[in-house]
Design a protein around this motif. Structure first.
Motif, PDB file in Angstrom:
ATOM      1  N   GLU A  98       0.834  -1.200   0.000  1.00  0.00           N
ATOM      2  CA  GLU A  98       0.000   0.000   0.000  1.00  0.00           C
ATOM      3  C   GLU A  98       0.872   1.255   0.000  1.00  0.00           C
ATOM      4  OE1 GLU A  98      -2.483  -3.092   2.313  1.00  0.00           O
ATOM      5  OE2 GLU A  98      -0.390  -2.469   2.224  1.00  0.00           O
ATOM      6  N   ALA A  99       1.925   1.231   0.821  1.00  0.00           N
ATOM      7  CA  ALA A  99       2.816   2.385   0.879  1.00  0.00           C
ATOM      8  C   ALA A  99       3.550   2.579  -0.448  1.00  0.00           C
ATOM      9  CB  ALA A  99       3.826   2.210   2.015  1.00  0.00           C
ATOM     10  N   LEU A 100       3.982   1.479  -1.073  1.00  0.00           N
ATOM     11  CA  LEU A 100       4.636   1.582  -2.375  1.00  0.00           C
ATOM     12  C   LEU A 100       3.677   2.149  -3.421  1.00  0.00           C
ATOM     13  CD1 LEU A 100       6.643  -1.781  -2.529  1.00  0.00           C
ATOM     14  CD2 LEU A 100       7.578   0.524  -2.327  1.00  0.00           C
ATOM     15  N   SER A 101       2.437   1.679  -3.399  1.00  0.00           N
ATOM     16  CA  SER A 101       1.445   2.178  -4.341  1.00  0.00           C
ATOM     17  C   SER A 101       1.230   3.676  -4.165  1.00  0.00           C
ATOM     18  CB  SER A 101       0.124   1.431  -4.145  1.00  0.00           C
ATOM     19  OG  SER A 101      -0.902   1.993  -4.933  1.00  0.00           O
ATOM     20  N   LEU A 102       1.042   4.096  -2.922  1.00  0.00           N
ATOM     21  CA  LEU A 102       0.834   5.519  -2.663  1.00  0.00           C
ATOM     22  C   LEU A 102       2.064   6.345  -3.027  1.00  0.00           C
ATOM     23  CD1 LEU A 102      -1.143   5.603   0.706  1.00  0.00           C
ATOM     24  CD2 LEU A 102      -1.867   6.540  -1.486  1.00  0.00           C
ATOM     25  N   ALA A 103       3.249   5.799  -2.778  1.00  0.00           N
ATOM     26  CA  ALA A 103       4.471   6.527  -3.109  1.00  0.00           C
ATOM     27  C   ALA A 103       4.572   6.786  -4.612  1.00  0.00           C
ATOM     28  CB  ALA A 103       5.692   5.750  -2.623  1.00  0.00           C
TER      29      ALA A 103
ATOM     30  N   LEU B 251       4.327  10.574  -6.160  1.00  0.00           N
ATOM     31  CA  LEU B 251       5.450  11.119  -6.945  1.00  0.00           C
ATOM     32  C   LEU B 251       5.016  11.460  -8.367  1.00  0.00           C
ATOM     33  CD1 LEU B 251       8.349   8.767  -5.750  1.00  0.00           C
ATOM     34  CD2 LEU B 251       8.012  11.181  -5.185  1.00  0.00           C
ATOM     35  N   TYR B 252       4.182  10.612  -8.953  1.00  0.00           N
ATOM     36  CA  TYR B 252       3.680  10.888 -10.297  1.00  0.00           C
ATOM     37  C   TYR B 252       2.792  12.139 -10.295  1.00  0.00           C
ATOM     38  CZ  TYR B 252       1.089  10.097 -14.677  1.00  0.00           C
ATOM     39  OH  TYR B 252       0.504  10.229 -15.911  1.00  0.00           O
ATOM     40  N   GLN B 253       1.947  12.275  -9.270  1.00  0.00           N
ATOM     41  CA  GLN B 253       1.079  13.452  -9.195  1.00  0.00           C
ATOM     42  C   GLN B 253       1.892  14.724  -8.989  1.00  0.00           C
ATOM     43  OE1 GLN B 253      -2.295  13.260  -9.722  1.00  0.00           O
ATOM     44  NE2 GLN B 253      -2.141  15.486  -9.860  1.00  0.00           N
ATOM     45  N   VAL B 254       2.937  14.643  -8.175  1.00  0.00           N
ATOM     46  CA  VAL B 254       3.819  15.800  -7.973  1.00  0.00           C
ATOM     47  C   VAL B 254       4.462  16.205  -9.292  1.00  0.00           C
ATOM     48  CG1 VAL B 254       5.968  16.563  -6.900  1.00  0.00           C
ATOM     49  CG2 VAL B 254       4.252  15.365  -5.533  1.00  0.00           C
ATOM     50  N   ALA B 255       4.901  15.214 -10.061  1.00  0.00           N
ATOM     51  CA  ALA B 255       5.495  15.518 -11.371  1.00  0.00           C
ATOM     52  C   ALA B 255       4.475  16.172 -12.294  1.00  0.00           C
ATOM     53  CB  ALA B 255       6.041  14.231 -11.996  1.00  0.00           C
TER      54      ALA B 255
ATOM     55  N   ALA C 193       0.811   1.818 -10.085  1.00  0.00           N
ATOM     56  CA  ALA C 193       0.391   2.058  -8.698  1.00  0.00           C
ATOM     57  C   ALA C 193      -0.883   1.262  -8.373  1.00  0.00           C
ATOM     58  CB  ALA C 193       0.149   3.554  -8.475  1.00  0.00           C
ATOM     59  N   ILE C 194      -1.804   1.173  -9.336  1.00  0.00           N
ATOM     60  CA  ILE C 194      -3.030   0.392  -9.137  1.00  0.00           C
ATOM     61  C   ILE C 194      -2.694  -1.088  -8.965  1.00  0.00           C
ATOM     62  CG2 ILE C 194      -5.146  -0.410 -10.271  1.00  0.00           C
ATOM     63  CD1 ILE C 194      -5.340   2.381 -11.544  1.00  0.00           C
ATOM     64  N   PHE C 195      -1.776  -1.593  -9.777  1.00  0.00           N
ATOM     65  CA  PHE C 195      -1.363  -2.993  -9.685  1.00  0.00           C
ATOM     66  C   PHE C 195      -0.775  -3.286  -8.307  1.00  0.00           C
ATOM     67  CE2 PHE C 195       1.303  -6.698 -10.419  1.00  0.00           C
ATOM     68  CZ  PHE C 195       0.559  -7.458 -11.320  1.00  0.00           C
TER      69      PHE C 195
END
Length: 496
Positions: free
Chosen positions: A269-274, A278-282, A317-319
């Motif tokens: 879950e933490a990896l998915s959110l990370a 990061l993608y949203q920040v970009a 991230a969904i995967f």
């Protein structure tokens, strides 16, 4: 294809804004509602055992046609269809009792040391009927939508949005990926079993690539067939050359390369959110968002396929979110101190908490949330963070509903922790059609795409009446069901 008709086809699926999440939830609730009625009939009347012609037709009506009707003729009144399915199920549930064998299920024997050792072995991972039902329902609604979207009977608000918004098909694409992540957890769980030596990353990469090759080949076949037949295509969906098969095919090997981070951050879950953060920040802090959405298409492959390439991060991230859920719900969960009933309650609590947590994150992302939210609109084209958490919240909620139905109607499935009789218990609690769709997912998805292309090349789908459209769609659904049952009868498993 006639150029003017091709232009009409492309316009038919372009510049759409989607619909409300509440309506999408009402439409997708039809799958659990149909499973509720199926479960009531089976647990109270053993209606589908033996599997007679009447059972086959009823199974098809409930688990396939109900979904088709929800997205077409009942699209403006999904709650009516839900009531038509739920009401008789509740009447049957409240006014009848299960067979004596289910009423007086034997308590599970006290586990021995050998039982406890066996529970830690890879082969002790149980088969969950609710997971089969969830994956099959997702496959059915996906296959229905990819053809139905070409007819006027399928509302435009259910088709994929252009840039911003939510729709049924947008949710379906993400759910397909999430579902793949859930079942990928089995390989992780086997690797974590006691005494198991972690497979080197090279071997895992080779194994995952072998699994991806058929999907990548299908992606190439789709690419060349679309270009060669001058088929109508929506370029802004994934790009000029990219398609969904490439996304599906590249996910497993990419995840294996990334999997070494799980040793540092053990929570998927933490990896998915990370990844999503990061993608949203970009997207927000660079020119990436405008590059994807509005920049002219340059001559490079990246520019021509930028939607598919960058949205891959969101699907990744969904995967990972799906894998996180799978790791928590697939194991049997019983120990010397934890009974099967306690283990099942733990699964339900896990799914409920996950659904609520992802929903809370979604609200904070996509609304102002009392002045504290980011108010970022959902975009399937970007596969941005609100899209990732929306898909994750929805799928955890769907899994919760299917798991709850199994727990209530077929308690013998989870109350016995041993392997003895498991196949019979699972078969009794699983729709034959849903089992077939789950086992033959890859082949069925391929056939669905081929039939969709054949129908569109031979029928002017934009100009047929609703009655003609429904006749074609029912025949198409019946053909896919026949393929699924045929593969299952031949014991051919080609799951995605």
């Amino acid at each position: 294809m006639d150029p003017s008709y091709k232009a009409r086809k492309e316009a038919f699926v372009s510049d759409l804004a989607g619909g409300s999440i509440l309506e999408i939830n009402a439409v997708t609730l039809v799958a659990p509602a149909a499973a509720l009625l199926w479960s009531a009939l089976q647990s109270r009347l053993s209606f589908f055992t033996p599997y007679s012609s009447a059972a086959l037709v009823t199974d098809f009506l409930l688990n396939v046609l109900a979904i088709l009707f929800a997205t077409t003729v009942y699209s403006s009144a999904p709650w009516t269809l839900n009531v038509l399915l739920i009401a008789p199920a509740l009447l049957l549930f409240l006014n009848s009792r299960p067979p004596r064998s289910q009423q007086k299920a034997k308590p599970p024997p006290k586990p021995t040391q050998s039982d406890r050792n066996a529970a830690d072995m890879p082969e002790s991972l149980p088969i969950h009927p609710f997971l089969t039902t969830y994956r099959a329902a997702m496959m059915i609604i996906t296959c229905v939508a990819i053809l139905a979207v070409d007819f006027q009977a399928f509302p435009r608000r259910f088709a994929k949005v252009e840039n911003w918004g939510t729709s049924l098909m947008d949710l379906g694409v993400g759910s397909f990926v999430f579902s793949g992540g859930v079942v990928s957890a089995r390989s992780v769980l086997k690797g974590r079993s006691n005494g198991a030596r972690k497979t080197p990353v090279g071997q895992r990469l080779i194994a995952s690539t072998r699994h991806s090759v058929p999907l990548l080949i299908l992606g190439l076949v789709r690419l060349y067939s679309v270009k060669g037949l001058d088929y109508a295509e929506h370029v802004t969906e994934y790009g000029v050359h990219w398609n969904f098969f490439f996304t599906l095919g590249l996910l497993p090997p990419f995840v294996e390369l990334f999997d070494s981070l799980a040793a540092i951050v053990p929570s998927y879950e933490a990896l998915s959110l990370a990844v999503a953060v990061l993608y949203q920040v970009a997207l927000e802090s660079t020119e990436l968002k405008s590059y994807i959405l509005v920049s002219p298409r340059g001559p490079s492959l990246l520019s021509k396929n930028r939607e598919g390439v960058f949205s891959f991060l969101g699907y990744f991230a969904i995967f990972l979110a799906g894998r996180a859920t799978g790791i928590r719900i697939i194991p049997r969960g019983t120990t010397a101190q934890r009974s099967p009933q306690q283990a099942r309650r733990g699964v339900l609590v896990t799914l409920g908490v996950q659904a609520l947590a992802w929903s809370a994150i979604f609200i904070l992302n996509s609304t102002y949330a009392l002045g504290h939210g980011a108010n970022i609109p959902v975009s399937r084209r970007l596969a941005n963070m609100p899209y990732v958490v929306w898909v994750s919240a929805f799928n955890n909620a769907q899994l919760f509903l299917f798991c709850l139905l199994e727990t209530v109607f077929f308690p013998s499935v989870h109350r016995t922790s041993g392997k003895d009789g498991e196949a019979d218990r699972v078969a009794f609690a699983t729709s034959r059609i849903l089992k077939a769709f789950n086992r033959g997912g890859l082949a069925i998805f391929l056939v669905a795409n081929l039939l969709t292309g054949a129908v569109n090349l031979s029928v002017p789908t934009l100009d047929v009446s609703t009655a003609q459209a429904m006749a074609i769609l029912i025949a198409y659904a019946a053909a896919l069901t026949g393929v699924a049952l045929g593969l299952d009868r031949a014991n051919i498993k080609l799951a995605i």
